[in-house]
Design a protein around this motif. Sequence first.
Motif: not given
Length: 300
Positions: A268-270, A276-279, A284-285, A291-292
Amino acid sequence: MKLLITRRFELAAGVVALDLRHPDGAELPGWAPGAHVDLHLREGLTRQYSLCGDPADRTTWRIAVRLRPRGRGGSRHVHDLLSANDQVEVSGPRNHFALRPAPRYLFIAGGIGITPILPMLAAAADAAWELHYAGRGAATMPFRQDLLRYGDQVTFYPDGGLDLDALAGAHAPDTLVYCCGPESLLLAAEARWPGPNLHVERFTPRDDRKVRTGFDIELTRTGRTLSVPDDRSILEVLEDNGVDVLSSCREGTCGTCETTVLAGRVDHRDSLLTPAERDAHDTMFVCVSRAAGDRLVLDL
């Protein structure tokens, strides 16, 4: 939609307000405190501004814009080229800074960051709340006079002196913290409230210096797999291959290009999602995030 600027006036030194209405007098879409709209100022120049009027007023949207002489061009366009009776293309509203129910709130604003917080104060009337509002001089602080009616619930810092360490140690664990302002203030707040109680609003992209590597994306609706090289965004690759995705800011700040992730982990780079939403790795934006790993499966 095209909206009419019915009023343009100065709120503070370097800050103008625009009142926007439908040219035919039609009602505007409803919104809640924390919402913002996109102003499409010219080709390639779209900027996000918080709605700072009364959510109950469906006839008028109000935004406030501070002139940033060394900014990216949006505020200069608004200040120099937009006047009363002009029309401007507007989309939204969207809300990634919604006021969540809580018994106590701590609001922190820096300069023009007061705009999304202002309508929150009335919405939080049944809760205990306080606002700490910093600026670079009283004359530069929009809505200062309006805020005086709240008495000692509002503390002004016209010449600095906002002590986040003191604030962090003085509030109950169930206090929700809402913060908007310059990046330095947001980073300082994130360092002091690392948990889920902190909510911040950004309108400029995070400083992203992480390494970019290539990966694949699988599009489940079409069965296609596309390669995203290290020098292209997912959004750019989608557009190159005729996949229609709504987008606006291309900086991870507006939320227009949010896309459901069905499998894979997201880098995530937003500037929008909470920790919590990232986890969760389920959205995604695609204008900035990547991708990780070596593959993402998207609902496209």
